[in-house]
Design an enzyme around this catalytic site. Structure first.
Site, PDB file in Angstrom:
ATOM      1  N   HIS A 333       0.870  -1.077  -0.156  1.00 41.68           N
ATOM      2  CA  HIS A 333      -0.141   0.535  -0.104  1.00 41.68           C
ATOM      3  C   HIS A 333       0.819   1.303   0.129  1.00 41.68           C
ATOM      4  O   HIS A 333       2.011   1.265   0.452  1.00 41.68           O
ATOM      5  CB  HIS A 333      -1.146   0.090   1.154  1.00 41.68           C
ATOM      6  N   ASN A 334       0.622   1.972  -0.429  1.00 43.03           N
ATOM      7  CA  ASN A 334       1.339   2.954  -1.191  1.00 43.03           C
ATOM      8  C   ASN A 334       2.245   3.267  -1.306  1.00 43.03           C
ATOM      9  O   ASN A 334       3.959   4.167   0.022  1.00 43.03           O
ATOM     10  CB  ASN A 334       0.669   4.765   0.898  1.00 43.03           C
ATOM     11  N   GLU A 363       1.970  -0.344  -5.836  1.00 43.96           N
ATOM     12  CA  GLU A 363       0.681   1.312  -5.957  1.00 43.96           C
ATOM     13  C   GLU A 363       1.369   2.059  -5.742  1.00 43.96           C
ATOM     14  O   GLU A 363       2.413   2.800  -5.841  1.00 43.96           O
ATOM     15  CB  GLU A 363      -0.232   1.614  -4.834  1.00 43.96           C
ATOM     16  N   ASP A 365       0.831   6.533  -6.094  1.00 47.36           N
ATOM     17  CA  ASP A 365      -0.212   7.633  -6.393  1.00 47.36           C
ATOM     18  C   ASP A 365       0.284   8.714  -7.188  1.00 47.36           C
ATOM     19  O   ASP A 365       1.161   8.983  -7.176  1.00 47.36           O
ATOM     20  CB  ASP A 365      -0.496   8.400  -5.178  1.00 47.36           C
ATOM     21  N   GLU A 412      -3.725   5.377  -8.509  1.00 38.71           N
ATOM     22  CA  GLU A 412      -4.582   5.629  -8.243  1.00 38.71           C
ATOM     23  C   GLU A 412      -4.079   6.795  -8.353  1.00 38.71           C
ATOM     24  O   GLU A 412      -3.464   8.148  -9.128  1.00 38.71           O
ATOM     25  CB  GLU A 412      -4.496   6.218  -6.687  1.00 38.71           C
TER      26      GLU A 412
END
Length: 742
Positions: A333-334, A363, A365, A412
């Site tokens: 995550h992130n 991930e 973003d 994202e």
């Protein structure tokens, strides 16, 4: 979107005259290779031993000269400022050496120093890297080649060599005056450093017995003798004597009996016994007689074959031809963050670390950046920003270093259409053929591909963010998404009728928990045909993690964790994915892949073929546990806790009593018993803590593995640190028995 990659300053006298700086330091004696088992000296190691002035670089503006030198033991590198050692680096802590501008820091000074003078020491765990600039390309190559040789040598050490090195390290720590001998006071201090509170009279008796020269000090072989007397494994000797016919050795027949009764082996017993003698027995005489001495017996028990993890399951052993939705997938995550979610730094190094530990879903973003270049960071926070193109470059370089199986890029997207086109351009130009842009072999959509068919590719999904901000998704970026189209989840009923196999839904941990509570069996059934991603709640600004086991119990494949945070949750994640060659994919149990049957994690007894098992673990002893309190004279009071993580009915933990003042060779001989209802989903975590009467216990070490990977019998559990790195020779010695039962 989720893309999937498929594998195809001011100069001083010392700075102007490094040789003068070297002469100002105390000269050192020639290297004693006897302290460095298996290492052959060459020109590179000799150069490292002489030492060199290099720049230690922390940022574009922080570049300090330090003197670096390899210690006589070939195990530590020290760096010196002035006349004082500033710090030391253990070779065993270094995972790899990167040449050139292969870190953000070195990239930032690329115009100042050429790549052939730059290199990076990459450490195990979560420790920051060390970026260095040598005075010449030749000097850089000496250090790069020398360090790689030392790392390879340490990695190839057997358990006995590691133990010898450990003994040598302790001798040097205890020999305060550096005269190569130890008096009794130094020995007493050593015992405390080694986590052992021994009666002084007994310690003196051992000291006198080992002092063969009657000099009042221990030297070389005398210290080794003292150590051997100190570390007599009475519990191992008792087992050896129980099976030995003559009290001296294990004959081939004795060893076969031990493998059947002690190790609970049933197949190839005689053949295996002969292999063990050939592999671990140090005495040629015993080998000739097809027998095993106590030394060979202990070497076997300390080896990987004698460990708690089935060796065959550490290799790639599972069927990799199933559709992607039938696997648990190691996920981050992130991924760009090195620290917390609010002020932490973003770094391409975080992607390297995640990919090298086996993550197959990372991930990204993306946000609009200056000069038309998209950037990656945690939006609307104070986290730093990195370029999208740098992230993609690193992913392309490191995606398949650890595993050959597909990587999913979870993008994202917060970018404008214009910068989305730039993203698509970087993806296609940088990744090239690695990026999956069409269905495999040009076939029409018929089902999710398998990791095997799609290995060495990257594929992606683009997430619900563009819709929220009323932005359009550019055709160029949309074309990069083939098999993982992100969609908003409506309901399980709606999904069963309308969902396409290539669609994926994402849930916060809270929403996923609610679905599990309200309709656990339906969630499992949904995940038998669709991909699901679960990620931490936004309130976890400290980058803490939720319990991934709850999500795996429901068949969720992509359970994204903050891999930068050491935690119990990451221990579970590392434990699950430690099997199957650490490839990042673990095949779900058959009852979670079936479309005909439904598995309810809250009521496992209703499933066909329900067969609970009994687990009994006798915790026998511990060996050389590390100190956790560095106060002088402090010694740990260790206890062992055994945790079962699985479906709700299997969640359980038990612990032994604590042992006063002995982290060196504590003995418990306590049996912990459990009933496990769904062994296919269970993880077993061994935890060692330092008991504290007035506050929370301190963590000493842990080891987590899937229940299905456990070897029965007498086994050593080689403990890991909080960071998940090994801490040899720290271990537990246990006996494990598994049998069917209700």
């Amino acid at each position: 979107s989720r893309l999937r990659l498929w594998p195809r300053p001011h100069r001083t006298l010392r700075e102007t005259n490094p040789s003068l700086f070297i002469r100002q330091l105390q000269p050192y004696s020639p290297v004693r290779l006897s302290n460095s088992p298996g290492i052959q000296m060459d020109a590179n190691l000799q150069s490292m031993h002489v030492g060199a002035v290099m720049r230690k670089v922390k940022s574009r503006t922080w570049k300090k000269q330090r003197y670096f030198r390899l210690q006589d033991d070939y195990v530590y590198v020290i760096f010196i400022y002035g006349r004082m050692p500033v710090c030391s680096v253990s070779i065993s802590d270094v995972e790899a050496i990167r040449e050139g501008h292969q870190s953000e820091v070195l990239l930032s000074i690329a115009g100042e120093f050429p790549a052939d003078r730059c290199f990076t020491l990459v450490f195990r765990g979560r420790r920051n890297n060390l970026d260095l600039v040598a005075e010449s390309a030749e000097e850089a190559q000496s250090w790069v080649k020398g360090m790689r040789k030392l790392i390879e040598s340490l990695e190839n050490m057997d358990e006995q060599e590691k133990l010898d090195q450990w003994i040598s390290d302790w001798f040097k720590k205890a020999d305060k005056n550096g005269d190569g001998r130890m008096n009794f006071k130094e020995v007493r201090d050593l015992l405390k450093m080694m986590n052992m509170d021994m009666n002084e009279d007994h310690a003196h008796r051992l000291f006198t017995k080992a002092d063969k020269s009657q000099s009042g000090t221990l030297e070389d072989d005398e210290f080794v003798l003292f150590y051997k007397m100190l570390t007599q494994r009475e519990e191992v000797n008792k087992i050896f004597q129980e099976y030995s016919s003559d009290g001296q050795t294990l004959s081939l027949r004795d060893l076969e009996e031990f493998l059947r009764e002690g190790q609970l082996e049933q197949e190839r017993v005689q053949e295996h016994a002969m292999e063990l003698i050939e592999r671990y027995e140090p005495s040629d005489t015993a080998k000739t007689r097809q027998a095993m001495t106590i030394d060979g017996f202990l070497m076997y028990l300390l080896s990987s074959e004698g460990s708690v993890f089935k060796p065959a399951m550490q290799q790639l052993y599972q069927d990799m031809s199933q559709p992607l939705c039938h696997y648990f997938i190691s996920s981050s995550h992130n991924t760009y963050l090195m620290g917390d979610q609010f002020r932490g730094s973003s770094s391409v190094e975080a992607y390297i670390r995640a990919l090298k530990r086996g993550c197959r879903c990372v991930e990204v973003d993306s946000w609009d950046g200056p000069n038309g270049e998209p950037v990656v960071y945690h939006g609307h926070t104070f986290t730093s920003k990195i370029l999208f193109r740098d992230v993609i470059t690193v992913i392309g370089n490191y995606a398949f270093k650890t595993s050959q199986y597909p990587v999913i890029l979870s993008i994202e997207n917060h970018c404008s259409v214009e910068q989305q086109r730039t993203m698509a351009l970087h993806l296609t130009r940088i990744l090239g053929d690695k990026l999956l842009r069409n269905t495999l072999e040009g076939k029409a959509y018929s089902g999710l591909p398998s990791p095997e068919v799609s290995h060495k590719d990257l594929c992606g999904t683009v997430s619900v963010c563009a819709q929220k901000s009323k932005q359009r998704l550019s055709k160029e970026l949309s074309d990069c998404v083939v098999y993982c189209k992100s969609v908003r989840f409506n309901s399980f009923k709606h999904s069963s009728v309308h969902s396409k196999f290539y669609e994926i839904s994402s849930f916060t941990e809270s929403k996923a928990k609610k679905h599990i509570k309200d309709a656990g069996a339906e969630f499992v059934h949904h995940n038998a045909r669709q991909l699901t991603r679960v990620y931490p709640n936004g309130i976890r600004t400290d980058s803490s993690n939720f319990n991934p086991q709850e999500m795996w119990n429901a068949g969720c494949q992509i359970v994204a964790l903050n891999v930068q945070t050491a935690s119990t949750e990451m221990d579970l994640n590392d434990g699950l994915f430690s099997q199957n060659g650490r490839c990042g994919y673990v095949l779900k149990p058959a009852f979670m892949r079936s479309m005909e049957k439904q598995f309810d994690p809250d009521h496992p007894e209703t499933q066909d073929g329900y067969r609970p098992v009994k687990l009994a673990v006798e915790v026998i002893s511990g060996q050389q546990l590390p100190k956790v309190n560095l106060k002088e004279g402090s010694i740990v009071d260790p206890l062992v806790r055994l945790e079962i993580h699985g479906v709700l009915k299997d969640q359980a933990k038990q612990e032994t009593r604590y042992i006063d003042n002995n982290g060196f060779n504590p003995v418990w001989r306590e049996t912990l018993k459990f009933t496990i209802h769904v062994p296919e989903l269970a993880l077993v975590r061994f935890v060692v803590e330092d008991h504290d009467k007035t506050s929370k216990n301190d963590f000493i070490g842990q080891y987590t593995l899937p229940f299905s990977c456990i070897q029965q019998g007498y086994r050593h559990i080689h403990l890991l640190s909080k960071d998940g790195t090994s801490i040899p020779p720290s271990s537990l010695f246990v006996h494990i028995r598994i049998k069917e039962g209700t």
